[in-house]
Design a protein around this motif. Structure first.
Motif, short mmCIF file in Angstrom:
data_model
loop_
_atom_site.label_atom_id
_atom_site.label_comp_id
_atom_site.label_asym_id
_atom_site.label_seq_id
_atom_site.Cartn_x
_atom_site.Cartn_y
_atom_site.Cartn_z
N ILE A 1 -7.19 -9.36 -42.68
CA ILE A 1 -6.95 -8.26 -43.23
C ILE A 1 -5.52 -8.44 -44.09
CG2 ILE A 1 -6.24 -6.01 -43.28
CD1 ILE A 1 -7.73 -5.46 -40.09
N PRO A 2 -6.27 -8.11 -45.34
CA PRO A 2 -3.97 -8.11 -46.38
C PRO A 2 -3.66 -7.28 -45.86
CG PRO A 2 -6.63 -8.01 -47.64
CD PRO A 2 -6.83 -8.26 -46.01
N LYS A 3 -1.84 -7.73 -45.27
CA LYS A 3 -1.10 -6.80 -44.75
C LYS A 3 -0.04 -7.13 -45.73
CE LYS A 3 1.90 -6.15 -40.97
NZ LYS A 3 1.06 -4.80 -40.53
N ILE A 4 0.76 -5.69 -46.12
CA ILE A 4 2.27 -5.66 -46.67
C ILE A 4 2.69 -5.55 -46.16
CG2 ILE A 4 3.41 -4.35 -48.30
CD1 ILE A 4 0.73 -3.72 -49.78
N THR A 5 3.87 -6.26 -45.22
CA THR A 5 5.38 -6.09 -45.00
C THR A 5 6.32 -5.78 -45.53
OG1 THR A 5 3.37 -7.50 -42.78
CG2 THR A 5 6.35 -7.06 -42.03
N THR A 6 6.97 -4.84 -45.60
CA THR A 6 7.98 -4.68 -46.72
C THR A 6 8.82 -3.34 -45.94
OG1 THR A 6 7.25 -2.93 -47.47
CG2 THR A 6 5.98 -4.97 -48.37
N THR A 7 10.10 -3.18 -46.28
CA THR A 7 11.85 -2.91 -46.00
C THR A 7 11.74 -2.56 -44.47
OG1 THR A 7 9.99 -0.98 -46.38
CG2 THR A 7 11.10 -1.51 -48.66
N ASN A 8 11.50 -3.67 -44.24
CA ASN A 8 11.96 -3.33 -42.15
C ASN A 8 13.26 -3.84 -42.33
OD1 ASN A 8 8.71 -3.20 -41.17
ND2 ASN A 8 8.41 -4.49 -41.68
N SER A 9 14.00 -3.67 -41.30
CA SER A 9 15.51 -3.80 -41.45
C SER A 9 15.76 -4.83 -39.53
CB SER A 9 15.93 -2.72 -41.27
OG SER A 9 16.46 -2.47 -42.52
N THR B 1 2.24 -9.64 -48.47
CA THR B 1 3.06 -9.36 -49.26
C THR B 1 4.03 -9.01 -48.23
OG1 THR B 1 1.78 -8.97 -50.93
CG2 THR B 1 4.08 -9.00 -51.07
N VAL B 2 5.23 -10.19 -48.57
CA VAL B 2 6.56 -9.69 -47.10
C VAL B 2 6.86 -9.85 -48.34
CG1 VAL B 2 7.68 -11.09 -45.22
CG2 VAL B 2 5.54 -11.28 -44.96
N ALA B 3 7.93 -8.19 -48.53
CA ALA B 3 8.81 -8.50 -49.05
C ALA B 3 9.59 -6.90 -49.05
CB ALA B 3 8.09 -8.40 -50.76
N GLY B 4 11.30 -7.53 -49.46
CA GLY B 4 12.31 -6.83 -49.39
C GLY B 4 12.67 -6.09 -48.18
N ASN B 5 12.40 -7.64 -47.07
CA ASN B 5 12.83 -6.75 -45.52
C ASN B 5 14.50 -6.75 -45.14
OD1 ASN B 5 10.04 -6.16 -44.04
ND2 ASN B 5 9.52 -8.21 -45.16
N GLY C 1 12.79 -12.16 -43.69
CA GLY C 1 12.03 -12.30 -44.19
C GLY C 1 10.76 -12.44 -42.99
N ILE C 2 10.74 -14.33 -43.14
CA ILE C 2 9.76 -14.82 -42.29
C ILE C 2 10.98 -14.94 -41.32
CG2 ILE C 2 7.95 -16.24 -42.04
CD1 ILE C 2 6.48 -15.01 -44.38
N CYS C 3 11.17 -15.79 -39.92
CA CYS C 3 11.68 -16.67 -38.95
C CYS C 3 10.58 -17.12 -38.24
CB CYS C 3 13.43 -15.97 -38.10
SG CYS C 3 14.16 -17.29 -37.68
N LEU C 4 10.75 -18.63 -39.09
CA LEU C 4 9.70 -19.15 -37.45
C LEU C 4 10.40 -20.35 -36.73
CD1 LEU C 4 6.93 -20.43 -40.44
CD2 LEU C 4 7.34 -18.64 -38.32
#
Length: 306
Positions: free
Chosen positions: A1-9, A30-34, A42-45
């Motif tokens: 499912i397309p997902k927008i993950t944004t503006t999280n803190s 889309t992972v942006a503006g976090n 944004g992304i931590c692996l």
């Protein structure tokens, strides 16, 4: 499912996505503006995580992979660049709510492989008719830019706010808030409502001073001059200049003992002048006075001070 993950803190890492000892797959997302810690915002692996990114935008936040983990990406738009087939590092040119604009390099730059049939808004993936390619029909990211009549506005946005594909115009200002329809799409505001966030401050005025027109900030006082953003808006004074607020700059008497007042006015406001025989008496209406954008002087000839 397309997902927008944004503006999280997050106080630490991975405000958009944090994976530990996992095998996450991000496809058409889309992972942006976090907001988090530096490159891992944004992304931590971590801890032997093996991630796969396909048709995914990672922008305005970081992508961090520790020494024990790995990430492969293809047909993705990643800030700073990433090795892999079809990847780009060009600015994705998105709106304030992270949807694509008509000039985005992500349009038709994705891959058909395992792509979902529809995007984040439920629109089908398609080939933009003005894009000169013959291979790809999928956009990078969670949003597919579907613009049937190629007017620069996505179909879903036009139907949502206007109910048709013909009303919106790049130069039109349907709600008279000093933002054109093109501005409204870029700022992700409502083109049919001059106050998208309901804070009684117009979208255009907030945008003029760099505020978020989708956030209720009317009680804030960014320049600490004692006047809230809402009061500055009502007076059309600058909310970012502590020396600019509504006040009388001079009060005097002329030769006939009439009160003469002077204050700086805005050409976008009409001022109500009232008078009172004393500081604790009831005030009565004298006149309405259109602003000029400069200092205005008014002489009250109806009331003489003895």
């Amino acid at each position: 499912i397309p997902k927008i993950t944004t503006t999280n803190s997050a106080r630490g890492f991975g405000a958009g996505l944090y994976a530990e000892s996992a095998t996450p797959l991000l496809h058409s997302s889309t992972v942006a503006g976090n907001i988090g810690t530096d490159i891992a915002s944004g992304i931590c692996l971590t801890s032997n995580t093996i991630a796969i990114l396909v048709n995914t935008i990672v922008w305005s936040n970081g992508l961090y992979v520790d020494a024990d983990s790995a990430a492969t990406a293809s047909y993705s738009c990643i800030v700073g660049g990433w090795t892999g087939d079809g990847n780009i590092s060009n600015h994705p040119l998105m709106t304030a709510d992270w949807r694509l604009t008509s000039l985005s390099p992500c349009i038709d730059a994705g891959t058909l492989s395992n792509a979902p049939a529809s995007d984040f808004d439920g629109e089908g993936r398609w080939d933009h008719p003005s894009w000169p390619n013959v291979i790809s029909i999928v956009d990078i990211g969670a949003d597919e830019f579907v613009d049937t009549e190629t007017d620069g506005f996505p179909d879903h946005w036009e139907y949502e706010f206007f109910g048709d594909l013909s009303t919106a115009s790049a130069t039109n200002d349907a709600d008279h808030d000093e933002l054109t329809d093109a501005d409204e799409y870029q700022f992700a505001t409502n083109p049919t409502n001059s106050d998208s966030d309901g804070d009684r401050v117009s979208d255009g005025w907030e945008s003029r001073y760099g505020f978020n027109p989708r956030k209720n900030d009317s009680s804030d006082d960014p320049d600490a001059d004692g006047f809230s953003t809402k009061l500055e808006y009502l007076a059309d004074t600058s909310p970012t200049n502590e020396f600019d607020y509504l006040r009388m700059s001079d009060v005097a008497l002329n030769s006939g003992s009439n009160a003469v007042v002077r204050w700086h006015t805005s050409s976008n406001r009409v001022y109500v002048v009232e008078s009172s025989p004393g500081p604790v008496e009831l005030w009565s209406f004298v006149t309405n006075l259109p602003g000029t954008g400069a200092d205005t002087t008014f002489t009250n000839e109806e009331v003489s001070i003895v």
